[in-house]
Design an enzyme around this catalytic site. Structure first.
Site, short mmCIF file in Angstrom:
data_model
loop_
_atom_site.label_atom_id
_atom_site.label_comp_id
_atom_site.label_asym_id
_atom_site.label_seq_id
_atom_site.Cartn_x
_atom_site.Cartn_y
_atom_site.Cartn_z
N GLU A 254 1.77 1.78 10.74
CA GLU A 254 1.77 0.58 9.89
C GLU A 254 2.06 -0.70 10.68
OE1 GLU A 254 4.45 0.67 6.50
OE2 GLU A 254 3.85 -1.33 5.87
N LYS B 298 -1.96 2.19 8.04
CA LYS B 298 -1.48 1.41 6.87
C LYS B 298 -1.37 -0.05 7.27
CE LYS B 298 2.29 0.94 3.58
NZ LYS B 298 3.22 1.65 2.69
P1 13P Z 1 4.53 -3.04 -0.21
O1 13P Z 1 3.29 -2.43 -0.83
O2 13P Z 1 5.55 -3.50 -1.22
O3 13P Z 1 4.21 -4.04 0.85
O4 13P Z 1 5.31 -1.85 0.51
C1 13P Z 1 4.63 -0.97 1.26
C2 13P Z 1 5.45 -0.54 2.42
O5 13P Z 1 5.68 0.64 2.60
C3 13P Z 1 5.93 -1.56 3.35
O6 13P Z 1 6.42 -0.95 4.49
#
Ligand code: 13P
Length: 337
Positions: free
Chosen positions: A175, A217
């Protein structure tokens, strides 16, 4: 196909996406403050139990990301949360990073920590039932940043994390989040997101991580929150697809977007439009925290009496996002609740 590659595929199965319920203790406190509920161990447990026991959510939810505390907790009938989820056909996941900390000699920028001891933590989480993991890096945009330094150290750490997860049998959710805060344009977000993704995939390649065993992500390509010109849904969808087609290898099974502070409905509409426009060589899905939880959190408000209504609100958002996986989400569906 390796077991990890098939788990990665299951995480992005058609019509389904991921619930990010891995708020760290300070973050869940912030969420509970917004509804006037004290953040105690048991309130956190009850709230997560409300989400996880929602009947029918498994039609739209393939996996749930948990925080360390939650992975070790159980439902009121004594069933450990990882087992409760697994019994419904939902993969339990675990946030393994230790948060974004200030990066030395790089004002306003962060690097995500948590690599020390990670091999042992991965082994423990696997034994507790986790099947995948998450590590979030944050990239800030101003006129002067991000620096190459910030992008490189975060890409390196993401790849180190991913390699340790694959070695220890957890699918890594990689991510790299380019934050939407700021007055920057959509074009600037595109440029920074592409630059970040290229660095991340270079690092994954250098560290020998097989791309069919990960899930990406990322953020969507958006106008900064305070930018005077806010791009419309189609522009966002087209810019996001363009950026990812340029920078993400086709071998990656799926891209699960974070919501990042977008409104619930806009996060759904953006994903829907991308899939309507034909998507990409990868599955295009969601891994929303706020955009799946804002409505049920507010409806729940810490009261047992609101449980059924809160579950209904969660199921509605899950269903709308499930539909956005095939471009079949509509206003009529949104308002049918
Ligand atoms: P949000 O969809 O609220 O951005 O959270 C996703 C997430 O896991 C952030 O690390």
């Amino acid at each position: 196909m390796s077991e990890l590659a098939s788990s990665a595929r299951a995480m992005v199965a058609p019509g389904k996406g991921i619930l990010a319920a891995d708020e760290s203790s300070p973050t869940i406190k912030k969420r509970f403050d917004s509804i006037g509920v004290e953040s105690t161990v048991d309130n956190r447990r009850s709230y997560r139990e409300m989400l996880f026991t929602t009947a029918g959510a498994e039609q739209y939810i393939s996996g749930v990301i948990l925080f360390d505390e939650t992975l070790r907790q159980s439902a009121s009938d004594g069933t450990p949360f990882p087992k409760l989820l697994t019994d419904k056909g939902i993969l339990p996941g675990i946030k393994v990073d230790k948060g974004a900390k200030p990066l030395p000699f790089a004002a306003g920028e962060t690097v995500t920590e948590g690599l020390d001891g990670l091999r042992d933590r991965v082994a423990e989480y696997r034994s507790l039932g986790a099947r995948f993991a998450k590590w979030r890096a944050t990239i800030h945009i101003t006129e002067d940043i991000p620096s190459d330094l910030c992008i490189d150290v975060n890409a390196h750490a993401l790849a180190r994390y991913a390699a340790l997860c694959v070695e220890g049998d957890l699918v890594p959710i990689v991510e790299p989040e380019v934050l939407m805060d700021g007055g920057h344009t959509l074009e600037r977000c595109h440029e920074v997101t592409e630059r970040t993704l290229r660095a991340v995939f270079n690092a994954l390649y250098a560290q020998r991580v097989a791309l069919n065993e990960i899930v990406l992500k990322p953020n969507m390509v958006l106008s900064g929150t305070t930018c005077t010109k806010q791009a419309d849904v189609t522009t966002v969808a087209e810019a996001t697809l363009d950026c990812f087609r340029k920078a993400v290898p086709a071998e990656v099974p799926g891209i699960v977007f974070l919501s990042g502070g977008q409104s619930d409905e806009l996060a759904t509409a953006h994903l829907n439009k991308m899939n309507e426009l034909g998507g990409g060589p990868w599955e295009l899905s969601f891994s929303y925290g706020r955009a799946l939880q804002a409505a049920p959190l507010k409806t729940w408000a810490g009261k047992e009496a609101n449980l059924a209504a809160a579950q209904k609100a969660y199921l509605h958002r899950a269903k709308c996002n499930g539909a956005a996986r095939t471009g079949s989400y509509s206003d009529a569906m949104e308002n049918a609740a």
